[in-house]
Structure formats: structure tokens, C-alpha cells
Design an enzyme around this catalytic site. Structure first.
Site, PDB file in Angstrom:
ATOM      1  N   ASP A  13      55.675   7.093  69.198  1.00 18.01           N
ATOM      2  CA  ASP A  13      54.952   6.200  68.284  1.00 18.01           C
ATOM      3  C   ASP A  13      55.834   5.635  67.179  1.00 18.01           C
ATOM      4  OD1 ASP A  13      52.644   6.756  69.734  1.00 18.01           O
ATOM      5  OD2 ASP A  13      52.128   8.458  68.451  1.00 18.01           O
TER       6      ASP A  13
ATOM      7  N   LYS B  64      57.893   1.345  69.203  1.00 19.70           N
ATOM      8  CA  LYS B  64      58.667   0.799  70.335  1.00 19.70           C
ATOM      9  C   LYS B  64      58.037  -0.495  70.849  1.00 19.70           C
ATOM     10  CE  LYS B  64      58.065   4.694  72.545  1.00 19.70           C
ATOM     11  NZ  LYS B  64      57.448   5.509  71.487  1.00 19.70           N
TER      12      LYS B  64
ATOM     13  N   GLY C   7      51.040   4.769  74.365  1.00 26.46           N
ATOM     14  CA  GLY C   7      50.215   3.729  73.763  1.00 26.46           C
ATOM     15  C   GLY C   7      51.126   2.893  72.886  1.00 26.46           C
ATOM     16  N   HIS C   8      51.424   1.682  73.346  1.00 29.82           N
ATOM     17  CA  HIS C   8      52.357   0.815  72.618  1.00 29.82           C
ATOM     18  C   HIS C   8      51.581  -0.357  72.036  1.00 29.82           C
ATOM     19  CE1 HIS C   8      55.851   2.412  75.336  1.00 29.82           C
ATOM     20  NE2 HIS C   8      55.288   3.351  74.602  1.00 29.82           N
TER      21      HIS C   8
HETATM   22  P1  GDP Z   1      54.957   3.064  70.091  1.00 34.33           P
HETATM   23  O1  GDP Z   1      54.197   4.041  70.910  1.00 34.33           O
HETATM   24  O2  GDP Z   1      56.327   3.529  69.776  1.00 34.33           O
HETATM   25  O3  GDP Z   1      54.949   1.682  70.676  1.00 34.33           O
HETATM   26  O4  GDP Z   1      54.204   2.972  68.694  1.00 34.33           O
HETATM   27  P2  GDP Z   1      52.608   2.853  68.451  1.00 34.33           P
HETATM   28  O5  GDP Z   1      52.173   1.492  68.796  1.00 34.33           O
HETATM   29  O6  GDP Z   1      51.903   3.992  69.104  1.00 34.33           O
HETATM   30  O7  GDP Z   1      52.530   3.148  66.906  1.00 34.33           O
HETATM   31  C1  GDP Z   1      53.222   2.373  65.991  1.00 34.33           C
HETATM   32  C2  GDP Z   1      52.211   1.755  65.015  1.00 34.33           C
HETATM   33  O8  GDP Z   1      52.914   1.192  63.962  1.00 34.33           O
HETATM   34  C3  GDP Z   1      51.397   0.630  65.620  1.00 34.33           C
HETATM   35  O9  GDP Z   1      50.131   0.640  65.056  1.00 34.33           O
HETATM   36  C4  GDP Z   1      52.167  -0.626  65.208  1.00 34.33           C
HETATM   37  O10 GDP Z   1      51.353  -1.766  65.130  1.00 34.33           O
HETATM   38  C5  GDP Z   1      52.638  -0.207  63.856  1.00 34.33           C
HETATM   39  N1  GDP Z   1      53.877  -0.811  63.388  1.00 34.33           N
HETATM   40  C6  GDP Z   1      55.066  -0.993  64.032  1.00 34.33           C
HETATM   41  N2  GDP Z   1      56.001  -1.423  63.169  1.00 34.33           N
HETATM   42  C7  GDP Z   1      55.395  -1.500  61.972  1.00 34.33           C
HETATM   43  C8  GDP Z   1      55.849  -1.832  60.654  1.00 34.33           C
HETATM   44  O11 GDP Z   1      57.012  -2.117  60.430  1.00 34.33           O
HETATM   45  N3  GDP Z   1      54.922  -1.777  59.650  1.00 34.33           N
HETATM   46  C9  GDP Z   1      53.624  -1.451  59.866  1.00 34.33           C
HETATM   47  N4  GDP Z   1      52.795  -1.458  58.845  1.00 34.33           N
HETATM   48  N5  GDP Z   1      53.174  -1.111  61.071  1.00 34.33           N
HETATM   49  C10 GDP Z   1      54.062  -1.129  62.098  1.00 34.33           C
HETATM   50  P1  IMO Z   2      54.263   6.666  73.029  1.00 35.02           P
HETATM   51  O1  IMO Z   2      54.932   6.042  74.226  1.00 35.02           O
HETATM   52  C1  IMO Z   2      53.293  10.284  70.834  1.00 35.02           C
HETATM   53  C2  IMO Z   2      52.568  13.895  73.166  1.00 35.02           C
HETATM   54  C3  IMO Z   2      51.167  14.470  73.186  1.00 35.02           C
HETATM   55  C4  IMO Z   2      51.499  15.940  73.320  1.00 35.02           C
HETATM   56  C5  IMO Z   2      52.708  15.929  74.238  1.00 35.02           C
HETATM   57  C6  IMO Z   2      52.376  16.171  75.703  1.00 35.02           C
HETATM   58  O2  IMO Z   2      53.056   5.934  72.558  1.00 35.02           O
HETATM   59  O3  IMO Z   2      55.253   6.961  71.961  1.00 35.02           O
HETATM   60  P2  IMO Z   2      51.277  14.660  77.579  1.00 35.02           P
HETATM   61  O4  IMO Z   2      49.922  14.020  77.648  1.00 35.02           O
HETATM   62  O5  IMO Z   2      52.408  13.719  77.695  1.00 35.02           O
HETATM   63  O6  IMO Z   2      51.412  15.812  78.528  1.00 35.02           O
HETATM   64  O7  IMO Z   2      51.325  15.321  76.105  1.00 35.02           O
HETATM   65  O8  IMO Z   2      53.308  14.658  74.097  1.00 35.02           O
HETATM   66  N1  IMO Z   2      52.671  12.479  73.588  1.00 35.02           N
HETATM   67  C7  IMO Z   2      52.905  11.471  72.743  1.00 35.02           C
HETATM   68  N2  IMO Z   2      53.021  11.464  71.395  1.00 35.02           N
HETATM   69  N3  IMO Z   2      53.469   9.133  71.536  1.00 35.02           N
HETATM   70  C8  IMO Z   2      53.375   9.127  72.880  1.00 35.02           C
HETATM   71  O9  IMO Z   2      53.679   8.046  73.611  1.00 35.02           O
HETATM   72  C9  IMO Z   2      53.045  10.322  73.540  1.00 35.02           C
HETATM   73  N4  IMO Z   2      52.851  10.668  74.840  1.00 35.02           N
HETATM   74  C10 IMO Z   2      52.643  11.991  74.846  1.00 35.02           C
HETATM   75  O10 IMO Z   2      50.471  14.171  72.011  1.00 35.02           O
HETATM   76  O11 IMO Z   2      51.922  16.446  72.088  1.00 35.02           O
HETATM   77 MG    MG Z   3      52.381   5.080  70.846  1.00 39.55          MG
END
Ligand code: GDP
Ligand code: IMO
Ligand code: MG
Length: 422
Positions: free
Chosen positions: A13, A16, A40-41
Site C-alpha cells: 500500500d 504503487k 488493491g491499487h
Molecule cells: P498500492 O497498493 O501500493 O497501490 O497503494 P493503495 O492504493 O492500496 O494505497 C495508497 C493510498 O494512498 C491510496 O488511497 C492512494 O490514492 C493514496 N495516495 C497515493 N499517493 C498519495 C499521495 O501522495 N498523497 C495522498 N494524500 N494520497 C496518496
Molecule cells: P497491495 O498490492 C498490504 C497482507 C495481508 C496480510 C498478509 C497476508 O495493495 O500493496 P494474504 O491475503 O496475501 O495471504 O495476506 O499480507 N497483504 C497486503 N497488505 N497491501 C497488499 O497489497 C497486501 N496483500 C496482502 O494484510 O497481512
Molecule cells: Mg494496496
């Protein structure tokens, strides 16, 4: 842009999805190489929010080819839903998506087993996303997995599925869980298989042809370095190689064809699920949650939050070979007087400047911090490096130096344009 591997440098998270969306402007092909719909991106385009789970975030830009590589575990039913969801939002998914024939399938018994094993673990649970990821990769390693190529052959799929459901129903019964109905699963998966058929291909051959035609490929990592099955905080990890090497094995593109590795990290730290998080801090968690931030994109769970951990990101530079850094969510720290970054860990008299392998020892680690002055100004409108307050620049330079890689991208908000490229 050349072939770039993008990985999460922390616990997932990191942002990316947003950075992939920015970089995709220059890439022609975007490939997911590991993980499944546990990812979840999030990408914002204007006010519209998109959350991608299995489909590479590159799908949101026209004219890009997106590949789900052999290293990914695919839940076909959830993939069909994701495609439909994107279609509803006006995103075309047809000739621009390819799914590897050899990607393994996530089946309902994987999800059930994931859930049952977590229940059995009780307070020792991992806190998985319950998407069946661990059991699916387990079957792959045990050589009893079903793959996309099996799903494409009605007779073969039926025969293999029947055998696997028979065995797994015995296990589910032993857990006290409800056994699965073979016919129902067969029907649902066949229907999904039919919808996915046009996308299924030999993606290894495709990627090599694309390279021959000088196309630039972006490898979209899922999860993060410390969730890596080998290099993470085992057993509190996911079941795939989230580090840079996974991009090679999960796509069939060899290491010498990779030109650079970019690590994405937040300006602070978050983790969702169980396991050690040395810099965890309730004040910063309250601050971020109070701003409505840091709730999981897949499960909606509140993420645990802490200060930036440079011991961890330095380790990430080591195992991924990070060349470049993208630092996101800088704006999350805009209101703070003092910002802390962890530079080493202490347990009693011992000091660590690397992440110890023993997860119980890591859980005892006390962070040793250096303090940076806050900037107390909004950064969200900054578009150039010089627009940032000097204290923010100092902090970011400090993070890059401590991490040991070049600062390339700074993100000051979720939108595409809230990005500074150095
Ligand atoms: P990922 O799994 O690495 O793609 O990240 P996620 O989407 O799960 O979580 C990142 C969160 O941060 C999302 O809600 C994005 O919209 C948000 N985000 C990414 N970059 C920024 C930033 O620079 N500032 C803010 N406020 N939100 C950001
Ligand atoms: P993105 O791509 C954050 C975590 C789960 C748990 C552990 C194992 O959005 O960064 P799993 O279901 O993979 O067997 O769970 O890994 N986890 C993540 N945490 N971002 C993710 O993906 C994750 N995918 C799995 O919360 O701790
Ligand atoms: Mg994510």
C-alpha cells in the site's frame, strides 16, 4: 523509459498504483507478476477513483497492453467482476489485456481454507485478506494446482476440479466447515473461463516479442518487500516473491533484460494485518485516520501506521537492488512540528542497523529515531521540487540518503498531477 521493475519498499500500500499510472505514460506494456486479488491499487483520474486488484493499473491509459503474468494467482470469477466494473466506468478491456496460460487459479476451497486456517490460528493469525492466496500458492508448490490452461479445456478442467474438490472437502469437513458442491463450482468457473478465453495467451512469448520490437515494459509489483515470502517478516507475509526477483520468475523476462528497479515508499510507514511493525505509533495513526486516510483498498481495514523506518527501506534497497525511489503521501505529514525517522533498532544493549530475521526479536526492537523539523505548510499544490518547503526537501533528501537510492518521484496527493518528477 526502458524495462522497469516497480516494487513496494515497505509493507504494501505504498502508492504503487498511483506511481504505475504516472509511469505508464511512457511504458507500452504493464505486467503484474505475482500476488492475486489480495492487492488493491488505487488510482485517481480526476475525481474518479479506480481500485485495481488483478488487472495492472496501466489499463487506465489508452493504447497500453496489460499482462497478468505466469506468477500471478488468478481468481477467474473475481477477474470477470473486475473487468465488468471497469467497463461500467468506461474503461475498455479487450485486446489490451492478456492472461498467462500458466497462471494458477484461485478456487473456492483456497478461500475457505484461508479462512479456516486463520480461525484455527486464533490470536496467532496472519490477518490475511482471505482471498485464498496462501492455499493457492501452496497448491502450486505442491504441484496440485489448476492453471488457466486447464480452465480453457472443459473436459480437463472438470476432471481435475473433481479430484481436487474431493480431497479438499475432506479437509474442510475436518475443520468443521461446509464442503463445496462440485457442480456449482464447475458451473461458475466454466462461465468465468468462457469470458476470459479471449485474453488467455502465451504471455512469455508475447513479452519477448514486445522486447524485440523495443517496447518498454513496466513490471507492476504487488504487496511490499516485508510481505515477501522469503525476505519478509515470515510468517506474517504473503505467499509470493514481492521483491524484484519475482518480476523475472513471474513473467519469464530474464534479469539481464531489466534496466532499473524503482522502490515506492510512503513518507511514513503503514501495515495491514498482523506481524511486527517497529515504528508503529498511535499518534500518527490517529492523525492519518482522522484525515480519513489509511483504510485498506481491498478489505477496508484500518491500516496500522508509524514513522518512516529507514532500517527497513535500506534493507529493501539491498534485496531489490533499488536504483530509484518514489516517495508518496508526503502531504500526510504537512501538519506536524517534528517528523521522526527510524535509523536503527535497539533490543537491550544490542543495536541493529539491519532487519533481524527472527520475527520475535524484531517484535522486541525499539526504534532509534532522528528528528526532522516539520514544514507546517500544505504541499499538495507543489508541482516542482522548488515548490516544496525547504524542510520538506530536507526530509525527503534525508529519506533517500538513509535508504541508499536516488530520489526520482515525490507524490503530494492521490491525483496524477500531484506528482513531482526530479
Ligand atoms: P498500492 O497498493 O501500493 O497501490 O497503494 P493503495 O492504493 O492500496 O494505497 C495508497 C493510498 O494512498 C491510496 O488511497 C492512494 O490514492 C493514496 N495516495 C497515493 N499517493 C498519495 C499521495 O501522495 N498523497 C495522498 N494524500 N494520497 C496518496
Ligand atoms: P497491495 O498490492 C498490504 C497482507 C495481508 C496480510 C498478509 C497476508 O495493495 O500493496 P494474504 O491475503 O496475501 O495471504 O495476506 O499480507 N497483504 C497486503 N497488505 N497491501 C497488499 O497489497 C497486501 N496483500 C496482502 O494484510 O497481512
Ligand atoms: Mg494496496
Amino acid at each position: 523509459m526502458a524495462n522497469t521493475i516497480l516494487v513496494g519498499a515497505q509493507w504494501g500500500d505504498e502508492g504503487k498504483g498511483k506511481i504505475i499510472d504516472v509511469l505508464t505514460e511512457q511504458a507500452e506494456v504493464v505486467v503484474r507478476t505475482q500476488g492475486g486479488n489480495n492487492a488493491g491499487h488505487t488510482v485517481f483520474i480526476g475525481k474518479q477513483k479506480y481500485v485495481l486488484h488483478l488487472i495492472p493499473s496501466g489499463i487506465l491509459r489508452k493504447g497500453k497492453v496489460c499482462v497478468i503474468g505466469n506468477g500471478v494467482v488468478v481468481d477467474p470469477v473475481s477477474l470477470v467482476e473486475e473487468i465488468r466494473g471497469l467497463n461500467k466506468l468506461g474503461i475498455r478491456v479487450d485486446g489490451n489485456l492478456m492472461i498467462s496460460e500458466t497462471a494458477h487459479l484461485v478456487l473456492p476451497y483456497h478461500r475457505e481454507l484461508d479462512e479456516q486456517r486463520e480461525i484455527l490460528k486464533g490470536k496467532h493469525k496472519i490477518g490475511t485478506t482471505k482471498r485464498g492466496i496462501g492455499p493457492a500458492y501452496g497448491d502450486k508448490a505442491a504441484r496440485v494446482g489448476l492453471r488457466m490452461i486447464d480452465l480453457m479445456d472443459a473436459g480437463r478442467f472438470e476432471e481435475k476440479l473433481q479430484r481436487r474438490i474431493k480431497e479438499n472437502n475432506e479437509v474442510l469437513k475436518a475443520f468443521g466447515a461446509k464442503p463445496l458442491q462440485f457442480k456449482k463450482v464447475l458451473q461458475t468457473y466454466r462461465a468465468a473461463g468462457k469470458e476470459l478465453k479471449p485474453f488467455v495467451a502465451n504471455t512469455v512469448v508475447y513479452l519477448h516479442e514486445a522486447m524485440k520490437r523495443q517496447k518498454d515494459i513496466l513490471f507492476e509489483g504487488a504487496q511490499g518487500t516485508f510481505l515477501d515470502i522469503d525476505h519478509g517478516t515470515y510468517p506474517f507475509v504473503t505467499s509470493s516473491n514481492t521483491t524484484a526477483g519475482g518480476a523475472c520468475t513471474g513473467s519469464g523476462v530474464p534479469p539481464h533484460r531489466m534496466d532499473r528497479v524503482m522502490g515506492v515508499m510512503k513518507a511514513y510507514t503503514t501495515r495491514v494485518g498482523e506481524g511486527p511493525l517497529p515504528t508503529e505509533n498511535s499518534e500518527i495513526a490517529d492523525l492519518l485516520h482522522g484525515m480519513g486516510r489509511e483504510f485498506g483498498a481491498t478489505t477496508g481495514r484500518a491500516r496500522r501506521c508509524g514513522w518512516f523506518d529507514a532500517v527497513a527501506t535500506r534493507h529493501a534497497t539491498m534485496v531489490n537492488g533499488l536504483d530509484d525511489l518514489a516517495v508518496t503521501n508526503v502531504d500526510g505529514l504537512d501538519t506536524l512540528d517534528v517528523i521522526r525517522a527510524c535509523v536503527s533498532y535497539r533490543v537491550g544493549q544490542r543495536t541493529f542497523d539491519y532487519v533481524p530475521n527472527d520475527v520475535e526479536l524484531l517484535a522486541q526492537c525499539e526504534p532509534v529515531y532522528v528528528d526532522f523539523p516539520g514544514w507546517k505548510k500544505s504541499t499538495s499544490k507543489a508541482r516542482r521540487w522548488k515548490d516544496l518547503p525547504s524542510a520538506a526537501r530536507g526530509y525527503l533528501q534525508g529519506l533517500a540518503e538513509l535508504t541508499g537510492a536516488r530520489l526520482k518521484i515525490v507524490s503530494v496527493g492521490p491525483a496524477r498531477e500531484q506528482t513531482i518528477i526530479l
